[in-house]
Motif scaffolding. Sequence first.
Motif, PDB file in Angstrom:
ATOM      1  N   LYS A  49       0.809  -1.219   0.000  1.00 24.90           N
ATOM      2  CA  LYS A  49       0.000   0.000   0.000  1.00 24.90           C
ATOM      3  C   LYS A  49       0.842   1.267   0.000  1.00 24.90           C
ATOM      4  N   LEU A  50       2.104   1.180   0.405  1.00 28.41           N
ATOM      5  CA  LEU A  50       2.957   2.365   0.447  1.00 28.41           C
ATOM      6  C   LEU A  50       3.808   2.500  -0.811  1.00 28.41           C
ATOM      7  N   SER A  51       3.755   1.529  -1.696  1.00 29.68           N
ATOM      8  CA  SER A  51       4.550   1.583  -2.921  1.00 29.68           C
ATOM      9  C   SER A  51       3.932   2.564  -3.913  1.00 29.68           C
ATOM     10  N   PHE A  52       4.776   3.160  -4.743  1.00 29.63           N
ATOM     11  CA  PHE A  52       4.290   4.054  -5.792  1.00 29.63           C
ATOM     12  C   PHE A  52       5.358   4.167  -6.869  1.00 29.63           C
ATOM     13  N   GLY A  53       4.928   4.257  -8.127  1.00 30.39           N
ATOM     14  CA  GLY A  53       5.876   4.414  -9.229  1.00 30.39           C
ATOM     15  C   GLY A  53       6.946   3.339  -9.193  1.00 30.39           C
ATOM     16  N   ARG A  54       8.203   3.773  -9.255  1.00 28.65           N
ATOM     17  CA  ARG A  54       9.339   2.855  -9.235  1.00 28.65           C
ATOM     18  C   ARG A  54       9.736   2.451  -7.812  1.00 28.65           C
ATOM     19  N   VAL A 103       7.814  -0.220  -1.390  1.00 33.80           N
ATOM     20  CA  VAL A 103       7.963   0.037   0.042  1.00 33.80           C
ATOM     21  C   VAL A 103       7.226  -1.071   0.801  1.00 33.80           C
ATOM     22  N   SER A 104       7.995  -1.892   1.502  1.00 37.50           N
ATOM     23  CA  SER A 104       7.425  -3.013   2.248  1.00 37.50           C
ATOM     24  C   SER A 104       7.557  -2.769   3.741  1.00 37.50           C
ATOM     25  N   VAL A 105       6.490  -3.047   4.484  1.00 37.47           N
ATOM     26  CA  VAL A 105       6.515  -2.931   5.943  1.00 37.47           C
ATOM     27  C   VAL A 105       6.943  -4.288   6.514  1.00 37.47           C
ATOM     28  N   THR A 157       8.076   1.539  22.872  1.00 38.13           N
ATOM     29  CA  THR A 157       7.837   2.390  21.701  1.00 38.13           C
ATOM     30  C   THR A 157       8.904   2.151  20.644  1.00 38.13           C
ATOM     31  N   ASN A 158      10.173   2.067  21.061  1.00 43.80           N
ATOM     32  CA  ASN A 158      11.245   1.799  20.098  1.00 43.80           C
ATOM     33  C   ASN A 158      11.087   0.423  19.465  1.00 43.80           C
ATOM     34  N   GLY A 159      10.758  -0.571  20.286  1.00 43.04           N
ATOM     35  CA  GLY A 159      10.635  -1.925  19.779  1.00 43.04           C
ATOM     36  C   GLY A 159       9.531  -2.088  18.766  1.00 43.04           C
ATOM     37  N   LEU A 160       8.543  -1.189  18.785  1.00 43.02           N
ATOM     38  CA  LEU A 160       7.444  -1.213  17.824  1.00 43.02           C
ATOM     39  C   LEU A 160       7.676  -0.262  16.655  1.00 43.02           C
ATOM     40  N   SER A 161       8.890   0.249  16.506  1.00 44.97           N
ATOM     41  CA  SER A 161       9.196   1.122  15.370  1.00 44.97           C
ATOM     42  C   SER A 161       8.815   0.461  14.051  1.00 44.97           C
ATOM     43  N   VAL A 162       8.233   1.235  13.171  1.00 44.48           N
ATOM     44  CA  VAL A 162       7.936   0.743  11.821  1.00 44.48           C
ATOM     45  C   VAL A 162       9.254   0.555  11.075  1.00 44.48           C
ATOM     46  N   VAL A 163       9.435  -0.625  10.489  1.00 45.76           N
ATOM     47  CA  VAL A 163      10.624  -0.940   9.710  1.00 45.76           C
ATOM     48  C   VAL A 163      10.218  -1.072   8.241  1.00 45.76           C
ATOM     49  N   LEU A 164      10.847  -0.290   7.385  1.00 46.07           N
ATOM     50  CA  LEU A 164      10.525  -0.291   5.958  1.00 46.07           C
ATOM     51  C   LEU A 164      11.720  -0.763   5.140  1.00 46.07           C
ATOM     52  N   ARG A 165      11.447  -1.599   4.163  1.00 41.39           N
ATOM     53  CA  ARG A 165      12.446  -2.006   3.168  1.00 41.39           C
ATOM     54  C   ARG A 165      12.060  -1.356   1.845  1.00 41.39           C
ATOM     55  N   VAL A 166      12.964  -0.534   1.306  1.00 40.40           N
ATOM     56  CA  VAL A 166      12.650   0.283   0.138  1.00 40.40           C
ATOM     57  C   VAL A 166      13.448  -0.201  -1.071  1.00 40.40           C
ATOM     58  N   GLU A 194      15.072  -3.439  -6.990  1.00 34.28           N
ATOM     59  CA  GLU A 194      16.374  -3.622  -6.348  1.00 34.28           C
ATOM     60  C   GLU A 194      16.275  -3.142  -4.910  1.00 34.28           C
ATOM     61  N   PRO A 195      16.508  -4.019  -3.905  1.00 31.97           N
ATOM     62  CA  PRO A 195      16.400  -3.589  -2.506  1.00 31.97           C
ATOM     63  C   PRO A 195      17.521  -2.622  -2.131  1.00 31.97           C
ATOM     64  N   VAL A 196      17.179  -1.375  -1.953  1.00 36.42           N
ATOM     65  CA  VAL A 196      18.179  -0.328  -1.774  1.00 36.42           C
ATOM     66  C   VAL A 196      18.421  -0.001  -0.307  1.00 36.42           C
ATOM     67  N   ALA A 197      17.368   0.143   0.497  1.00 42.98           N
ATOM     68  CA  ALA A 197      17.571   0.650   1.861  1.00 42.98           C
ATOM     69  C   ALA A 197      16.624   0.008   2.853  1.00 42.98           C
ATOM     70  N   LEU A 198      17.133  -0.218   4.062  1.00 43.97           N
ATOM     71  CA  LEU A 198      16.316  -0.617   5.199  1.00 43.97           C
ATOM     72  C   LEU A 198      16.249   0.560   6.151  1.00 43.97           C
ATOM     73  N   LEU A 199      15.032   0.999   6.456  1.00 43.35           N
ATOM     74  CA  LEU A 199      14.782   2.121   7.360  1.00 43.35           C
ATOM     75  C   LEU A 199      14.090   1.564   8.596  1.00 43.35           C
ATOM     76  N   PRO A 200      14.851   1.289   9.680  1.00 40.47           N
ATOM     77  CA  PRO A 200      14.286   0.592  10.831  1.00 40.47           C
ATOM     78  C   PRO A 200      13.874   1.472  12.000  1.00 40.47           C
ATOM     79  N   GLY A 201      13.773   2.793  11.800  1.00 37.38           N
ATOM     80  CA  GLY A 201      13.431   3.655  12.925  1.00 37.38           C
ATOM     81  C   GLY A 201      14.414   3.469  14.056  1.00 37.38           C
ATOM     82  N   ASP A 202      13.880   3.270  15.250  1.00 37.34           N
ATOM     83  CA  ASP A 202      14.722   3.029  16.434  1.00 37.34           C
ATOM     84  C   ASP A 202      14.493   1.622  16.974  1.00 37.34           C
TER      85      ASP A 202
END
Length: 355
Positions: free
Chosen positions: A135-140, A143-145, A169-178, A183-191
């Motif tokens: 649901k968060l993906s768009f264009g090229r 975005v996976s949760v 709160t940190n342990g429940l951070s949203v983690v996104l793989r973009v 091509e898997p470019v970045a992991l954004l794991p919050g805190d």
Amino acid sequence: MTEVQSGLAETVIASPDLAEIVILDVGHGNCAILRDGDRCTIVDARSGVLLLSELQRMGIKHIEHVVLSHADEDHIQGALQLLPHQSFSIGHFWANSDSAKDSDLWDELLALVDHLDTCGRLQANMAISTSQRDKLSFGRMGVSVLHPSPYEIGHGPGRASGARPRLTTNGLSVVLRVSIDDEPVALLPGDIDAAGLRRMLSRQTDATAHTLVYPHHGGGNGSASHARFVQDLASATRPELVIFSMGRDRFKNPSPDVVAEFGSSFPNVRIACTQLSSHCHSGALPAAGGSHLGNRSAAGLAEGKCCAGTLTLRVEDGGIYVHPEPGPHAAWIQGNVQAPMCSVIAAFPIQRSPN
């Protein structure tokens, strides 16, 4: 003083065909821009001024999604300026409810989101989990949760009791793989902390990515062992680049133990800090700027606090391009930094070979 000297980007004409991930130097905090042409998604928003400047530089008019990984100030403060700004239309706002967070800032943000949702300015979604799928993906941009699960956000943060897992709160951070063009470019794991990471990895999640934005700015992870956390996270991600989004003046990040563990167990990983750590350089700061930095907005520019500054990731010619490039960045470090912790890292890879 020019815009660049003040930390703000110069205005340029945006490219409608450009897909990139921008890890913005916001000092102590996080902010990423996932951009495909004139559309984008924002993940966390520490600094409103710098974020607005960079969006205007890109020629952005519409923001598909604003995603806040969790309710800490250094991830949400800039959203108070971004969300009501008249220069942008916004599709969806995403965050998880957090009854454990009672800050005035979080309450103010929730009231703003409620008002903008009521007015039809955006659609508020106060639950984001692995059930969102694409649901968060768009264009090229893919975005996976990866975290948290519906079960985990259903319980929310708090003490363990009975079947309830103990997640902060940190342990429940949203983690996104973009991904860009799959091509898997970045992991954004919050805190995300050690307990949250264990939960995520227990689901056999594919977290591999070229770049890891390290959680909690290179600081504590909710466990006694930095080494174990680094090993678990890096083994799952297998990154070629690790970014520490951190400020020079707060909390003395990244931890030397964290950097040392990368040097010991993952010596081919490139390390890049947005700002120059006080662990690496305690004397007078180098002259502001540096030819390796480019013209992106960056909180550390004006006072010479940048190390890598704002970083840009793109998929080009079958590989992943990173700016600042490793050679010029390493040369600047060697010529200006007293005792760089990243000197324990043997290589500065930049390209991922096509599969």
